[in-house]
Design a protein around this motif. Structure first.
Motif, PDB file in Angstrom:
ATOM      1  N   TYR A 181       0.821  -1.204   0.000  1.00 13.45           N
ATOM      2  CA  TYR A 181       0.000   0.000   0.000  1.00 13.45           C
ATOM      3  C   TYR A 181       0.859   1.260   0.000  1.00 13.45           C
ATOM      4  CZ  TYR A 181      -3.719  -3.221   1.451  1.00 13.45           C
ATOM      5  OH  TYR A 181      -4.619  -4.252   1.510  1.00 13.45           O
ATOM      6  N   SER A 182       0.367   2.301  -0.656  1.00  9.36           N
ATOM      7  CA  SER A 182       1.107   3.568  -0.685  1.00  9.36           C
ATOM      8  C   SER A 182       0.875   4.345   0.607  1.00  9.36           C
ATOM      9  CB  SER A 182       0.681   4.408  -1.890  1.00  9.36           C
ATOM     10  OG  SER A 182      -0.670   4.804  -1.758  1.00  9.36           O
ATOM     11  N   VAL A 183       1.928   4.999   1.068  1.00  7.07           N
ATOM     12  CA  VAL A 183       1.865   5.829   2.271  1.00  7.07           C
ATOM     13  C   VAL A 183       2.570   7.148   1.961  1.00  7.07           C
ATOM     14  CG1 VAL A 183       2.681   6.087   4.656  1.00  7.07           C
ATOM     15  CG2 VAL A 183       1.859   3.861   3.854  1.00  7.07           C
ATOM     16  N   LYS A 184       1.879   8.259   2.235  1.00  3.90           N
ATOM     17  CA  LYS A 184       2.479   9.585   2.069  1.00  3.90           C
ATOM     18  C   LYS A 184       2.298  10.346   3.372  1.00  3.90           C
ATOM     19  CE  LYS A 184       1.566   9.936  -2.848  1.00  3.90           C
ATOM     20  NZ  LYS A 184       0.753  10.554  -3.894  1.00  3.90           N
ATOM     21  N   VAL A 185       3.376  10.916   3.865  1.00  6.98           N
ATOM     22  CA  VAL A 185       3.338  11.709   5.095  1.00  6.98           C
ATOM     23  C   VAL A 185       3.497  13.178   4.725  1.00  6.98           C
ATOM     24  CG1 VAL A 185       4.530  12.191   7.267  1.00  6.98           C
ATOM     25  CG2 VAL A 185       4.263   9.830   6.494  1.00  6.98           C
ATOM     26  N   ASN A 186       2.672  14.020   5.319  1.00  5.35           N
ATOM     27  CA  ASN A 186       2.724  15.456   5.084  1.00  5.35           C
ATOM     28  C   ASN A 186       3.538  16.099   6.214  1.00  5.35           C
ATOM     29  OD1 ASN A 186       2.278  18.163   4.678  1.00  5.35           O
ATOM     30  ND2 ASN A 186       0.078  17.969   4.338  1.00  5.35           N
ATOM     31  N   THR A 187       4.848  16.194   6.009  1.00  2.02           N
ATOM     32  CA  THR A 187       5.731  16.718   7.056  1.00  2.02           C
ATOM     33  C   THR A 187       5.452  18.194   7.362  1.00  2.02           C
ATOM     34  OG1 THR A 187       7.448  17.060   5.391  1.00  2.02           O
ATOM     35  CG2 THR A 187       7.607  15.070   6.718  1.00  2.02           C
TER      36      THR A 187
END
Length: 196
Positions: A181-187
């Motif tokens: 699964y794709s995971v994107k974190v908004n730092t």
């Protein structure tokens, strides 16, 4: 010109909607409100956290969300016993009048309960049931890691072996989920939420 306007509008909308989220997991957003509600609940109401503390907690929360995704992919959310348990909990909340169904906290509480039960059920399937009554796998794991147990026999170290084997299964499971699964974190959003 119209095409450029549409692209700009889409990019602006995407950026603004992503900016309100700390992460996305397989395209599903984790809002800043949801994340901070969970963080506060699990830190005795304290929201004064550094960016690193929030980032570490977010990694754990993402792993939780990945497990929930895996449970849904296994159709555990369609299970009759699961649905009965969720309905029972929701009815109990209404009877106690703890939260109104129109209240944002109610949504967070119900979502947390739904996902918590799913995470528990998938963990039972993927980890705990693989350890119970599986002496052969435990013994193999012990033999591969015997140096860790400081000369203790398998039976002396059995409790530690069970714990370590469960942790090993968990780490491997999370690796597989993160690959799937794709995971994107908004730092940038995490920086805004950090208080220290």
């Amino acid at each position: 010109m119209r095409k450029v306007c549409c692209i700009f509008t889409f990019c602006f909308f995407y950026y603004n909607s992503f900016a309100q989220n700390v992460a996305t997991v397989n395209g599903k957003s984790i809002s800043s409100k949801e994340f901070m509600w969970v963080y506060k609940k699990n830190h005795a109401g304290n929201t004064n956290a550094s960016q690193q503390e929030l980032a570490d907690y977010l990694e754990m929360y993402i792993n939780f969300k990945l497990k929930v995704l895996d449970a849904k992919a296994s159709d555990l959310d369609a299970d009759t016993a699961y649905r009965k348990e969720i309905n029972g909990y929701e009815n109990a909340l209404k009877v106690q009048k703890k939260k109104s169904p129109k209240n944002e906290a109610y949504d967070f509480i119900m979502n947390e309960y739904r996902e918590g039960v799913l995470m528990f059920n998938i963990s039972e399937k993927k980890i705990w049931s693989k350890v119970q009554d599986n002496e052969a796998k435990l013994l193999d794991f012990y033999n591969q890691n015997a140096s860790v147990y400081a000369g203790k026999s398998f039976y002396e170290a059995r409790g530690l072996v069970i714990n370590d084997y469960q942790q090993y299964l968990e780490v491997e499971w999370i690796k597989a989920l993160r690959a799937k699964y794709s995971v994107k974190v908004n730092t940038d959003e995490l920086k805004k939420l950090a208080k220290l």
